[in-house]
Design a protein around this motif. Structure first.
Motif, short mmCIF file in Angstrom:
data_model
loop_
_atom_site.label_atom_id
_atom_site.label_comp_id
_atom_site.label_asym_id
_atom_site.label_seq_id
_atom_site.Cartn_x
_atom_site.Cartn_y
_atom_site.Cartn_z
N MET A 1 0.85 -1.19 0.00
CA MET A 1 0.00 0.00 0.00
C MET A 1 0.89 1.25 0.00
SD MET A 1 -3.32 0.06 2.37
CE MET A 1 -2.98 -1.62 2.86
N ASN A 2 0.65 2.16 -0.92
CA ASN A 2 1.45 3.38 -0.94
C ASN A 2 1.05 4.29 0.21
OD1 ASN A 2 3.12 2.93 -3.10
ND2 ASN A 2 1.59 3.62 -4.58
N PRO A 3 2.04 4.76 0.96
CA PRO A 3 1.68 5.65 2.07
C PRO A 3 1.07 6.96 1.57
CG PRO A 3 4.08 5.33 1.95
CD PRO A 3 3.47 4.47 0.91
N VAL A 4 0.05 7.44 2.26
CA VAL A 4 -0.53 8.76 1.98
C VAL A 4 -0.14 9.66 3.14
CG1 VAL A 4 -2.66 10.07 1.61
CG2 VAL A 4 -2.49 7.70 0.78
N ILE A 5 0.63 10.69 2.83
CA ILE A 5 1.14 11.56 3.90
C ILE A 5 0.71 13.00 3.65
CG2 ILE A 5 3.25 12.55 4.92
CD1 ILE A 5 4.50 9.78 4.66
N GLN A 6 0.18 13.63 4.69
CA GLN A 6 -0.27 15.02 4.60
C GLN A 6 0.56 15.85 5.58
OE1 GLN A 6 -4.32 15.52 6.00
NE2 GLN A 6 -4.39 17.68 5.38
N SER A 7 0.98 17.02 5.13
CA SER A 7 1.73 17.91 6.03
C SER A 7 0.81 18.98 6.59
CB SER A 7 2.88 18.59 5.29
OG SER A 7 3.79 17.61 4.87
N ILE A 8 0.89 19.17 7.88
CA ILE A 8 0.12 20.24 8.52
C ILE A 8 1.08 21.02 9.42
CG2 ILE A 8 -2.02 18.91 8.49
CD1 ILE A 8 -1.61 18.45 11.53
N SER A 9 0.59 22.11 9.95
CA SER A 9 1.43 22.89 10.84
C SER A 9 0.73 23.00 12.19
CB SER A 9 1.65 24.27 10.19
OG SER A 9 2.24 25.12 11.12
N LEU A 10 1.44 22.58 13.25
CA LEU A 10 0.89 22.67 14.60
C LEU A 10 1.77 23.63 15.39
CD1 LEU A 10 0.20 18.88 15.42
CD2 LEU A 10 -1.46 20.60 14.66
N HIS A 11 1.19 24.70 15.83
CA HIS A 11 1.96 25.71 16.56
C HIS A 11 3.24 26.06 15.79
CE1 HIS A 11 2.00 27.99 20.23
NE2 HIS A 11 3.27 27.73 20.41
N ARG A 12 3.10 26.27 14.49
CA ARG A 12 4.18 26.65 13.57
C ARG A 12 5.28 25.58 13.42
NH1 ARG A 12 2.74 30.90 16.42
NH2 ARG A 12 4.46 30.75 17.90
N HIS A 13 4.97 24.36 13.76
CA HIS A 13 5.92 23.25 13.58
C HIS A 13 5.35 22.35 12.49
CE1 HIS A 13 8.89 20.34 15.61
NE2 HIS A 13 8.30 19.60 14.68
N GLU A 14 6.12 22.11 11.44
CA GLU A 14 5.58 21.26 10.38
C GLU A 14 5.57 19.79 10.83
OE1 GLU A 14 6.49 20.10 5.83
OE2 GLU A 14 6.18 22.23 6.29
N VAL A 15 4.42 19.17 10.64
CA VAL A 15 4.22 17.80 11.11
C VAL A 15 3.60 17.00 9.97
CG1 VAL A 15 2.83 16.41 12.71
CG2 VAL A 15 3.84 18.56 13.50
N ASP A 16 4.04 15.76 9.78
CA ASP A 16 3.43 14.89 8.77
C ASP A 16 2.42 13.96 9.42
OD1 ASP A 16 4.92 16.06 6.81
OD2 ASP A 16 6.24 14.33 6.45
N VAL A 17 1.36 13.69 8.68
CA VAL A 17 0.33 12.77 9.16
C VAL A 17 0.21 11.61 8.16
CG1 VAL A 17 -2.08 12.52 9.87
CG2 VAL A 17 -0.94 14.74 10.14
N LEU A 18 0.41 10.40 8.65
CA LEU A 18 0.24 9.20 7.81
C LEU A 18 -1.24 8.83 7.85
CD1 LEU A 18 1.53 6.84 6.17
CD2 LEU A 18 1.77 5.62 8.35
N ARG A 19 -1.92 8.99 6.72
CA ARG A 19 -3.37 8.89 6.69
C ARG A 19 -3.83 7.45 6.43
NH1 ARG A 19 -6.22 13.71 5.47
NH2 ARG A 19 -8.01 12.34 5.77
N LEU A 20 -3.72 6.59 7.46
CA LEU A 20 -4.22 5.22 7.30
C LEU A 20 -5.71 5.23 6.96
CD1 LEU A 20 -2.58 3.25 10.29
CD2 LEU A 20 -1.67 3.68 8.01
N ASP A 21 -6.39 6.30 7.37
CA ASP A 21 -7.83 6.38 7.06
C ASP A 21 -8.06 6.43 5.55
OD1 ASP A 21 -6.59 9.00 7.28
OD2 ASP A 21 -8.58 9.86 7.01
N LEU A 22 -7.08 6.97 4.80
CA LEU A 22 -7.23 7.04 3.35
C LEU A 22 -6.61 5.83 2.65
CD1 LEU A 22 -6.36 10.82 2.72
CD2 LEU A 22 -8.62 9.75 2.91
N MET A 23 -5.87 5.03 3.39
CA MET A 23 -5.14 3.91 2.78
C MET A 23 -5.84 2.57 2.93
SD MET A 23 -1.50 5.23 4.32
CE MET A 23 -0.67 3.64 4.23
N THR A 24 -6.91 2.53 3.72
CA THR A 24 -7.55 1.25 4.04
C THR A 24 -9.02 1.27 3.63
OG1 THR A 24 -7.94 2.17 6.25
CG2 THR A 24 -6.03 0.74 6.00
N PRO A 25 -9.62 0.08 3.41
CA PRO A 25 -11.01 0.03 2.97
C PRO A 25 -11.94 0.75 3.95
CG PRO A 25 -10.02 -2.17 3.00
CD PRO A 25 -9.01 -1.24 3.57
N GLN A 26 -12.78 1.61 3.45
CA GLN A 26 -13.73 2.39 4.25
C GLN A 26 -13.12 3.03 5.49
OE1 GLN A 26 -17.65 0.78 4.88
NE2 GLN A 26 -17.72 -0.12 2.83
#
Ligand SMILES: *Cc1c(COP(=O)(O)O)cnc(C)c1O
Length: 292
Positions: A1-26
């Protein structure tokens, strides 16, 4: 499964989120990984039915129903209490063909030994019983592949922790120099750390710990701050989180960045473990409260 990663900023710190919710059935997230080796084992043994336990909003029950259907296995759910038979979680489980049995809280407490389970096992001797939450050695093994394909440049990984099975599996997939923090979503720290140590046995490099200050009152409890932040991550980044698990994870990360517990140079990955079906249950409960 190809990882789906989203970058967000929390308190001006860049953080990556591995979106298993988008990588798995439903969007079943970590439950996909917890179930996959159990499904394989069931097929190898010629078992035709999987039985498990859960509360009326259980992500595990929902995921088991869906996964069983996809693999042509029958599923049985023993549900605690019968006051929410028609909630969105159980409705979906029923639509996936799961046989649901509602037992009293008293009988639920003795789950595996309860008369209902004994009866079902007696009728069908080709049943595998999975524990509440789905954590067993095969689940831990399955979770070791959650980070497959994710490059290893992260110094720090965080995830939401219930039983600890997912965390024990993830530990197996990281290098000893990567720090892993579990964000406990339940109140009470007495046994969790020992349980994870036991489940992870061979992979324990002491590069992990649990953070117990972000459960916001306990399992499925919330705070106004949690709800406010969860809405703002959605508005700003279209990052959906739920108030039971992943919302508490992102909240913990944000607080740790603000307090300096996560230093500015740390490359942080958050594992989004799914569970968004729980949001429907959440709204259902809010509506029920509003009607009272
Ligand atoms: C079940 C669940 C967890 C907890 O997993 P454990 O292996 O029990 O620690 C975390 N996040 C979500 C969304 C879940 O559904």
């Amino acid at each position: 499964m190809n990882p789906v990663i989203q970058s967000i900023s929390l308190h001006r710190h860049e953080v990556d989120v591995l979106r298993l919710d988008l990588m798995t059935p439903q969007g079943i997230g970590n439950k996909y990984y917890k179930l996959k080796e159990n499904i394989k084992a069931a097929k190898q043994k010629g078992v035709d039915t999987l039985l498990s336990f859960g509360g009326p909003f259980s992500n595990h029950i929902h995921a088991l129903a869906l996964t069983g259907k996809q693999h042509g296995l029958a599923t049985i759910g023993i549900i605690r209490g019968d006051e929410d038979k028609d909630n969105p979680t159980l409705k979906a489980a029923g639509q996936h063909g799961m046989q649901l049995y509602f037992v009293s809280r008293t009988e639920y407490r003795e789950k595996e030994q309860g008369t209902r389970v004994a009866e079902l096992l007696h009728r069908n001797n080709s049943i595998i019983v999975l524990p509440e939450g789905g954590t067993n050695p095969l689940a831990v093994q399955g979770c070791a592949s959650i980070l497959d394909g994710v490059h290893s440049a992260y110094n720090h990984i965080m995830l939401a922790v219930g039983t600890g099975g997912t965390m024990a599996g993830v530990l197996a997939g990281i290098s000893p120099s990567t720090r892993l923090t579990g964000v406990a979503v339940l109140k009470g720290e007495d046994t969790l750390t020992d349980k994870i140590r036991e489940l992870a046995a061979r992979n324990d490099h002491n590069n992990w710990n649990n953070s117990f200050g972000h459960h916001e009152g306990g399992y499925a409890r919330t705070s106004p701050e949690l709800i406010e932040r969860l809405k703002s991550w959605y508005d700003e980044y279209q990052l959906p989180t739920d108030p039971v698990y992943t919302g508490k994870l992102v909240l913990a990360a944000e607080r740790m960045i603000r307090s300096g517990a996560v230093p500015g140079n740390e490359k942080l990955l958050l594992i989004h473990t799914g569970g968004l079906q729980g949001l429907d249950g959440w709204m259902y409960m809010e509506e029920k409260k509003a009607l009272r």
